[in-house]
Enzyme design. Structure first.
Site, short mmCIF file in Angstrom:
data_model
loop_
_atom_site.label_atom_id
_atom_site.label_comp_id
_atom_site.label_asym_id
_atom_site.label_seq_id
_atom_site.Cartn_x
_atom_site.Cartn_y
_atom_site.Cartn_z
N GLU A 1 20.24 14.03 16.74
CA GLU A 1 19.60 13.53 17.96
C GLU A 1 20.65 12.87 18.86
O GLU A 1 21.73 12.54 18.39
CB GLU A 1 18.55 12.46 17.59
CG GLU A 1 17.44 12.97 16.70
CD GLU A 1 16.50 11.86 16.24
OE1 GLU A 1 16.86 10.67 16.34
OE2 GLU A 1 15.40 12.20 15.78
N HIS B 1 13.56 7.54 17.58
CA HIS B 1 14.05 6.56 16.61
C HIS B 1 14.82 5.46 17.33
O HIS B 1 15.31 5.67 18.44
CB HIS B 1 14.93 7.25 15.57
CG HIS B 1 14.23 8.33 14.82
ND1 HIS B 1 14.43 9.67 15.07
CD2 HIS B 1 13.28 8.27 13.85
CE1 HIS B 1 13.66 10.38 14.28
NE2 HIS B 1 12.94 9.57 13.52
N ARG C 1 0.82 -1.22 0.00
CA ARG C 1 0.00 0.00 0.00
C ARG C 1 0.86 1.27 0.00
O ARG C 1 0.66 2.17 -0.81
CB ARG C 1 -0.92 0.00 1.23
CG ARG C 1 -2.05 1.00 1.16
CD ARG C 1 -3.05 0.75 2.28
NE ARG C 1 -2.44 0.88 3.59
CZ ARG C 1 -2.44 2.02 4.32
NH1 ARG C 1 -3.04 3.09 3.84
NH2 ARG C 1 -1.86 2.06 5.49
N GLU C 2 1.82 1.33 0.92
CA GLU C 2 2.67 2.51 0.99
C GLU C 2 3.52 2.67 -0.25
O GLU C 2 3.77 3.79 -0.71
CB GLU C 2 3.57 2.44 2.22
CG GLU C 2 2.93 3.01 3.46
CD GLU C 2 3.92 3.06 4.61
OE1 GLU C 2 4.95 3.75 4.46
OE2 GLU C 2 3.69 2.38 5.63
N THR D 1 12.22 0.65 4.96
CA THR D 1 11.79 -0.25 6.03
C THR D 1 12.43 0.08 7.37
O THR D 1 13.64 0.37 7.42
CB THR D 1 12.15 -1.70 5.64
OG1 THR D 1 11.73 -1.93 4.31
CG2 THR D 1 11.49 -2.70 6.58
N GLU D 2 11.64 0.03 8.44
CA GLU D 2 12.21 0.19 9.78
C GLU D 2 12.19 -1.13 10.53
O GLU D 2 11.65 -2.10 10.05
CB GLU D 2 11.51 1.31 10.55
CG GLU D 2 10.02 1.28 10.57
CD GLU D 2 9.43 2.50 11.27
OE1 GLU D 2 9.85 2.79 12.39
OE2 GLU D 2 8.55 3.15 10.69
#
Lengths: 403, 305
Positions: free
Chosen positions: B219, B260, B19-20, B101-102
């Site tokens: 960060e 993250h 979908r994404e 992808t994560e």
């Protein structure tokens, strides 16, 4: 995810690395029985995930099973760093001739695992590295080619270690390197690695950390160790508020309302996404605000998820207003978040214009979102208002209300 | 000019039927001069198409159909299959892999990076939104739909590198509003190990005549900022760098991860405070607020002339 020492021992032993005779006990009777089986002087060690056990009185020595049981009784009741122990490890006291250190960690800059070895074990390796850099050897290794023993040998020999010590240490360090990769560890450490009077080597303490992302594929070992999916093993246990946040997130699969973390201020935060949340939390505090919580929303949450999170935050004791703020969104829809947070206010019997200090989410579907906010008289801001300025306005409003 | 990609860059989307990925493909086709997406790969879906892009079972089929080497790939497959997809791309001659992808374990990332190094290829990400050259091309979901991306990004002299995908757009939008466009913006990903760090992208910006300054979002967690500071000191960079550091509150909360996967304070060196000091020592200005960045950039660019 951190492992308890007794689990780390099991992992090390499974990899073929010798460990001292030991057992894990949850009761004083079990501790006594293990001490009897070991049959000699023992150490009783609290099984908690926080450091500083020795200093806190969580490690005690016993010469008899009765003494072991007595120490176990004390340690089982002893809270260390905010954690109650899971149990105690009853470990035989080995006659140690010399202590070494062996560890494997990731090097994020070289993007490879790195083995560390030192002939000064028993103390923090970072301290050794700082004070005696010539006593710490390092060697990176490949994740693409199978680990070969010579790599461990070369590492150890570089400290001038030879003879039978070198030949006995090599397979231990090689096994540690292999288990690090096999089990997706982020830290695999044996410290101290003891050399006994008879020249044999044994892991006296071990410390293992598994990468959270790898838990799904490491089911086998986790099941073997009895680690449940629900065990977060974070630096502190989740609070009821945080567990309720997870509940909101899991109610439906659309979008993310993640990392809900409790603080004790009066300004509730409905903020996102990863980097935006970090920036906004800092910004609220920089302007003298007092956040009631942290969270990360994103990934296009449904109206009900945005509503559920806003309700949770609004109902938190001490919360006067909420600020709904995100960095510019492209995937998440502004109108859906607007609808969700307004619904939360209305359903709780609040006036959205009064409860929502500011709404700053520019991006996808913003015109539709701003129309809804206007209808309810909620102060909103587009991308021309910076994240810091939005946070400042929210703080001014809540401080004005409190005064 | 730009870095990494330009109007002629060809790429595929691995996992294109998700979908994404379908949305991402639409966005990239619509943006700028239109991305040259020469194929998509989803095993078992040979013969389909996504917005006119032909779908193949393997990367090799896509390369054969294209009749020439393919420059890049955007990888959007689930974490358990990502390593395999990336190795497939690399072994089929792809030189630039953007991993969206994560939640990919570090061991997998290390293995992918190691092969990329062997093949002379580059990885961006994982856990990133990709690369954008304003008004020309975007590779990945960065900036969202073409219409939205056009509001935030504009062509100009600033190179943007960010550990947060969303903040890449927030900072670029702030620059755009102040009349400062971007040469290329790269979302490098928020994980502990990533394919390309600040220091590894600096030589590319350094060599790009259109880039006059760099803005970075950073960060707590990791040593990438220390690496950048060292690079700047060692190489005498011609480019002024302005940094923004988020997550300062995390210094008080060691061992907790926010934002993250790679954002966690584990030691003294990876705190926000320590990083700010390191960056400042190397002459990198650390802005207190994002809204201050455009003026600092203008001053620094002006000061050089």
């Amino acid at each position: 995810m951190r492992f308890f020492e007794y689990e780390s021992r099991a992992i090390v032993a499974k990899a073929g690395i010798p460990v001292t005779k030991h057992g894990f006990a949850k009761t004083t009777d079990e501790a006594r029985r293990i001490a009897e089986q070991i049959g000699g002087p023992v150490v009783i060690k609290s099984q908690v995930l926080s450091g500083g056990r020795m200093k806190a009185g969580g490690v005690k020595f016993a010469d008899t099973p009765d003494e072991a049981a007595a120490h176990a009784a004390d340690i089982l009741e002893l809270e260390i760093g905010g954690h109650m122990p899971r149990g105690v490890l009853v470990d035989s006291r080995a006659a140690v001739k010399h202590e070494y250190y062996a560890g494997v960690v990731w090097d994020g800059i070289r993007k490879r695992p790195v083995m560390l070895f030192s002939d000064m074990g028993g103390i923090d390796i970072e301290q050794v590295a700082e004070e005696h850099p010539d006593h710490v050897a390092r060697r990176h290794f490949s994740t693409r080619t199978p680990f070969s023993d010579w790599e461990a040998k070369q590492l150890i020999a570089s400290l001038g270690i030879s003879g039978s010590a070198l030949n006995r240490l090599t397979p231990i360090v090689a096994r540690l390197a292999r288990l690090f990769l096999e089990y997706d560890m982020t830290l695999a450490e044996i410290n101290p690695l003891g050399e006994l009077e008879d020249g044999s080597f044994v892991a006296l303490d071990a410390h293992m950390d598994m990468e959270n992302e790898a838990r799904p594929r490491q089911k086998a070992i986790l099941t073997e160790l009895g680690v449940g999916d629900d065990e977060t093993r974070l630096a502190r246990e989740p609070t009821p508020f945080e567990l309720a946040g997870e509940e909101v997130d899991s109610q439906d699969h659309r979008g993310v309302a993640g990392n809900v973390t409790e603080f004790d201020g009066n300004l509730g935060l409905v903020i996102g996404a990863g980097g935006g949340s970090l920036t906004l939390f800092d910004a609220v505090r920089a302007h003298g605000g007092d956040p009631a919580n942290y969270c990360e929303i994103g990934g296009n949450p449904s109206v009900s998820k945005a509503c559920g999170l806003a309700k949770l935050v609004l109902q938190k004791p001490g919360v006067d207003k909420i600020a709904v703020m995100m960095s510019i969104v492209s995937n998440t829809r502004v109108d859906i978040v607007a609808r969700g947070v307004i619904k939360a206010c209305v359903e709780l019997g609040y006036d959205p214009a009064e409860k929502i200090a500011i709404f700053r989410i520019p991006g996808a579907w913003e015109e539709e979102g701003f129309k809804i906010l206007e209808k309810y008289g909620v102060e909103y801001a587009n991308r021309s208002v910076s994240l810091h300025e939005a946070a400042r306005r929210a703080v001014v409003k809540i401080q004005g209300a409190a005064a | 000019m730009s870095i990494l990609i330009d109007a002629d860059t060809t790429f595929i989307v691995q996992g294109i039927t998700g979908r994404e990925a379908v949305n991402l493909t639409r966005e990239c086709l619509d943006y700028g001069s239109g991305a040259k997406i020469v194929g998509g790969v989803t095993p078992g879906r040979l013969g389909r198409d996504v917005h006119g892009v032909p779908v193949f079972d393997t990367v090799a089929q896509a390369v054969e159909h294209h009749g020439a080497p393919i420059d890049g790939s955007v990888v959007t497959v689930p974490p358990a299959f990502t390593k395999d997809a990336v190795l497939e791309a690399l072994e089929n001659g792809v030189k630039l892999v953007v991993i969206v992808t994560e939640r990919i374990p570090r061991g997998d990332v290390a293995e992918m990076v190691e092969l990329a190094d062997e093949r002379g290829a580059r990885i961006i990400g994982p856990n990133c939104l990709g690369i954008i050259v304003p008004d020309v091309i975007k590779m990945g979901g960065i900036g969202g739909p073409a219409r939205d991306a056009a509001k935030s990004y504009s062509p100009g002299p600033v190179g943007v590198i960010s550990r947060s995908g969303g903040m890449t757009t927030e900072m670029s939008s702030t620059l755009t509003a102040a009349g400062l466009g971007q040469s290329t913006a790269v979302s490098i990903g928020g994980d502990a190990i990533i394919g390309s760090t600040y220091a590894e992208l600096m030589p590319l910006f350094e060599a790009d005549p259109d880039t006059e300054a760099i803005v970075i979002y950073t960060e707590p967690g990791g040593r990438m900022e220390a690496e950048l500071a060292r690079w700047v000191t060692d190489n005498g960079s011609r480019l002024p760098i302005v940094a923004f550091m988020a997550g300062r509150f995390m210094d008080e909360m060691p061992g907790m991860s926010f934002g993250h996967a790679g954002t966690i304070v584990e030691g003294k060196e990876d705190t926000a405070t320590e990083k700010i000091a390191r960056l400042a020592e190397a002459g990198i200005v650390v802005a207190e607020e994002i809204s201050e960045i455009p003026q600092i950039v203008k001053d620094r660019i002006g000061a050089k002339v």
